[in-house]
Motif scaffolding. Structure first.
Motif, short mmCIF file in Angstrom:
data_model
loop_
_atom_site.label_atom_id
_atom_site.label_comp_id
_atom_site.label_asym_id
_atom_site.label_seq_id
_atom_site.Cartn_x
_atom_site.Cartn_y
_atom_site.Cartn_z
N GLU B 4 0.84 -1.20 0.00
CA GLU B 4 0.00 0.00 0.00
C GLU B 4 0.87 1.25 0.00
OE1 GLU B 4 -3.33 2.17 2.72
OE2 GLU B 4 -2.65 0.19 3.28
N TYR B 5 0.57 2.18 -0.90
CA TYR B 5 1.39 3.39 -1.01
C TYR B 5 0.67 4.56 -0.34
CZ TYR B 5 3.68 7.41 -3.09
OH TYR B 5 4.34 8.60 -3.28
N THR B 6 1.35 5.15 0.63
CA THR B 6 0.75 6.31 1.31
C THR B 6 1.36 7.60 0.81
OG1 THR B 6 2.40 6.26 3.05
CG2 THR B 6 0.41 4.95 3.40
N GLY B 7 2.44 7.53 0.05
CA GLY B 7 3.08 8.73 -0.47
C GLY B 7 4.14 9.28 0.46
N ALA B 8 4.15 8.83 1.70
CA ALA B 8 5.10 9.39 2.67
C ALA B 8 6.44 8.67 2.59
CB ALA B 8 4.54 9.26 4.07
N GLY B 9 7.53 9.41 2.75
CA GLY B 9 8.86 8.81 2.90
C GLY B 9 9.34 8.02 1.72
N ARG B 10 9.05 8.50 0.53
CA ARG B 10 9.50 7.78 -0.66
C ARG B 10 11.02 7.72 -0.69
NH1 ARG B 10 7.04 6.95 -5.49
NH2 ARG B 10 8.42 6.39 -7.20
N GLN B 11 11.53 6.57 -1.05
CA GLN B 11 12.99 6.40 -1.13
C GLN B 11 13.37 5.82 -2.48
OE1 GLN B 11 14.66 3.60 1.64
NE2 GLN B 11 16.69 3.82 0.74
N SER B 49 18.02 -5.27 2.18
CA SER B 49 18.49 -4.43 3.29
C SER B 49 17.68 -3.14 3.37
CB SER B 49 19.98 -4.10 3.12
OG SER B 49 20.16 -3.18 2.07
N GLN B 50 17.24 -2.63 2.23
CA GLN B 50 16.45 -1.39 2.24
C GLN B 50 14.98 -1.67 2.54
OE1 GLN B 50 18.12 1.66 1.76
NE2 GLN B 50 19.89 0.30 1.89
N LEU B 51 14.49 -2.80 2.06
CA LEU B 51 13.08 -3.12 2.28
C LEU B 51 12.78 -3.43 3.74
CD1 LEU B 51 12.03 -5.26 -0.82
CD2 LEU B 51 10.98 -3.14 -0.05
N ARG B 52 13.81 -3.86 4.46
CA ARG B 52 13.60 -4.19 5.87
C ARG B 52 13.56 -2.94 6.75
NH1 ARG B 52 17.77 -8.26 5.07
NH2 ARG B 52 16.75 -10.18 4.41
N GLN B 53 14.07 -1.83 6.19
CA GLN B 53 14.05 -0.59 6.97
C GLN B 53 12.67 0.05 6.90
OE1 GLN B 53 17.22 1.96 5.64
NE2 GLN B 53 18.74 0.34 5.83
N PRO B 54 12.27 0.73 7.97
CA PRO B 54 10.96 1.38 7.91
C PRO B 54 10.97 2.52 6.90
CG PRO B 54 12.14 2.01 9.92
CD PRO B 54 12.98 0.98 9.24
N GLY B 55 9.84 2.84 6.36
CA GLY B 55 9.77 3.96 5.41
C GLY B 55 8.59 3.82 4.48
N ALA B 83 7.61 -11.80 -4.92
CA ALA B 83 7.10 -13.07 -4.38
C ALA B 83 6.98 -13.03 -2.86
CB ALA B 83 8.01 -14.22 -4.80
N GLU B 84 7.59 -12.05 -2.23
CA GLU B 84 7.54 -11.98 -0.76
C GLU B 84 6.74 -10.77 -0.31
OE1 GLU B 84 11.15 -12.69 1.56
OE2 GLU B 84 12.13 -13.12 -0.35
N ASP B 85 6.26 -10.82 0.92
CA ASP B 85 5.59 -9.65 1.50
C ASP B 85 6.61 -8.82 2.25
OD1 ASP B 85 3.01 -10.04 0.60
OD2 ASP B 85 2.64 -11.56 2.15
N TRP B 86 6.50 -7.49 2.11
CA TRP B 86 7.45 -6.59 2.76
C TRP B 86 6.70 -5.55 3.58
CZ3 TRP B 86 12.23 -8.24 2.65
CH2 TRP B 86 12.60 -9.10 1.63
N PRO B 87 7.37 -5.03 4.60
CA PRO B 87 6.67 -4.04 5.44
C PRO B 87 6.43 -2.71 4.73
CG PRO B 87 8.94 -4.37 6.20
CD PRO B 87 8.70 -5.37 5.12
N ARG B 88 7.02 -2.52 3.56
CA ARG B 88 6.79 -1.25 2.84
C ARG B 88 6.55 -1.55 1.36
NH1 ARG B 88 12.80 1.49 3.07
NH2 ARG B 88 11.69 3.12 1.96
N PRO B 89 5.83 -0.66 0.66
CA PRO B 89 5.57 -0.91 -0.76
C PRO B 89 6.84 -0.77 -1.61
CG PRO B 89 4.36 1.03 0.05
CD PRO B 89 5.22 0.56 1.15
N VAL B 90 6.85 -1.45 -2.72
CA VAL B 90 8.03 -1.41 -3.58
C VAL B 90 7.62 -1.32 -5.04
CG1 VAL B 90 8.19 -3.95 -3.63
CG2 VAL B 90 10.23 -2.58 -4.13
#
Lengths: 91, 370
Positions: B4-11, B49-55, B83-90
């Motif tokens: 889900e994309y909230t628009g906040a903290g795009r990296q 490594s980046q997907l595991r970080q919050p954001g 194929a995996e679920d991540w805590p942030r959208p990608v």
């Protein structure tokens, strides 16, 4: 005001030192634009002043506003992904 | 997009995919072309490594010489991550020369167009594309890019060889109905006086085109809001760059840089700047520009300042000349437009005041580098 000609001057194969001459001609054209701009400022400026005096200037927003589309935020684009990242409507 | 994309903290995460490229564009800034390609496991490790970080959303950009030389790898990486679920959208992106796109790639790209965006580099009319980019126009299926990613901007690069014809090239881009960003490559090649003058004359022709076609939105080279280009007195040049902040870059060994311009892809190893820094609060104003009223909008790339002049703040005087030409052409365009109007708005009044100020500054020599 006069109609300005912005076409590149033609190279003359028979002319010596044509590069110098071309640069000179381009420079003359650009100088012409600069004085043309000064002339237009007078002409258009007067029209806008008259409209202001007559109270005939609309508030901005009443018609389609000009807006800028400046692509990448650093403006460079080449050498970075500017237009990919900064300039597009993101998902 | 995955998640889900909230628009906040795009990296933005740039990964150097490969040194391989099938073209030899005249303005290319990449130090060395070769078949070197990132290892699949290394790419996955960086992204994990980046997907595991919050954001917020993580956009992974496959960079390189030409990413589609390794389409197989792009496909494998994208499918593995999705194929995996991540805590942030990608999501994913890549800029491409478009010449290696094949019929076999198309169904997969269409299927994944919401998660992977390809931006085409195309330099205007086919003739300009051929001059700058190894005669490649005939090899590109432009319609596929237009239909698959209609909102994705194309990159149009202006070289010294096409500087005098940019009006034709930009009009061609408008006629294709594509959004695009046009940018001059002036640091990789020295432009002659004739080419600089030709660029300025072409900008005036372009300004006239926009005045004749008021429904066409002027491209990024020309400004319609001239009051917005004048920097208030006392204000500093802003830092536009997100390198080291919302953008980071990793090379094929997994080493981090603020952006690729500081990496071995562009610089000799001994001059590279490692780390993911570039503090945004540092003063990046070039002291030579401190009196210029255009300093608020005059863009700069700290990476190229460093790469070509050895100093993050040191701008290119050549850019200054091209930018002044763009501003003069913008003044001309807005004067032409205003001259044809019968009714005016407050914005016209502000533009006119700005044009007077700019003209005085040009005449007194206050614009430009000291």
């Amino acid at each position: 005001m006069m109609k300005m000609n912005f076409e590149m001057p033609n190279r003359n194969p028979e002319q010596e030192n044509q590069e110098g001459s071309l640069i000179e001609q381009i420079g003359e054209k650009i100088e012409e634009v600069k004085s043309g701009i000064a002339e237009m400022i007078e002409e258009v400026g007067k029209k806008i002043e008259q409209a202001e005096e007559a109270g005939d200037v609309k508030e901005s927003g009443e018609e389609k506003e000009e807006f800028d589309n400046n692509g990448s935020s650093c403006g460079r684009g080449h050498g970075c992904m500017g237009s990919m990242w900064c300039g597009r409507q993101r998902p | 997009m995955k998640g889900e994309y909230t628009g906040a903290g795009r990296q933005l995460l740039g990964i150097w995919l490969t040194n391989a490229c099938n073209l030899r564009c005249t303005y290319c800034y990449i130090k060395e072309k070769s078949d070197l390609t990132i290892d699949f496991d290394k790419a996955i490790e960086i992204i994990h490594s980046q997907l595991r970080q919050p954001g917020g959303i993580l956009e992974v950009s496959f960079m390189g010489a030409e990413p589609l030389t390794r389409f197989d790898l792009i496909r494998r990486i994208v499918e593995t991550i999705l194929a995996e679920d991540w805590p942030r959208p990608v999501c994913f992106s890549a800029a491409t020369n478009g010449t290696l796109l094949t019929e076999e790639m198309k169904p997969w790209l269409v299927e994944h167009r919401d998660v992977l965006m390809l931006g085409l580099s195309y330099d205007g009319e086919d003739e300009a594309q051929d001059i700058n980019r190894s005669g490649s126009s005939a090899a590109i299926d432009r319609d596929f890019f237009i239909e698959t990613w209609p909102d994705q901007m194309w990159k149009m690069t202006i070289s010294r060889d096409t500087a005098g014809r940019i009006d034709r090239d930009i009009i061609a881009m408008h006629e294709r109905g594509m959004a695009f960003s046009a940018n001059a490559a002036y640091e990789e090649q020295a432009w002659t006086e004739e080419q600089i003058g030709g660029y300025e004359l072409a900008l005036y022709r372009l300004a006239r085109y926009y005045a004749d076609h008021p429904d066409v939105q002027p491209c990024n080279l020309l400004y319609s809001r001239l009051d917005a280009v004048i920097c208030p007195e006392g204000e500093r040049q802003p830092c536009y760059c997100s390198a080291g902040e919302s953008f980071s870059f990793f090379d094929m060994q997994g080493r981090a840089y603020p952006c690729h311009m500081f990496s071995p892809m562009v610089l000799p190893e001994e001059r590279t700047l490692h780390g993911q820094f570039l503090p945004q609060d540092t003063d990046y104003e070039d002291p030579r520009c401190s009196a210029c009223p255009l300093r608020g909008v005059c863009y700069t790339c700290m990476g190229t300042n460093y790469a070509y002049r050895g100093d993050l703040r040191k701008r290119d005087p050549m850019h200054c000349r091209l930018f002044m030409a763009q501003i003069r052409a913008s003044m001309y365009m807005m004067l032409l437009k205003a001259g044809r109007k019968t009714r005016y708005t407050q914005q016209d009044v502000r533009n006119m005041a700005a044009i007077r100020t700019l003209n005085e500054a040009f005449e007194s020599g206050r614009i430009g580098m000291e």
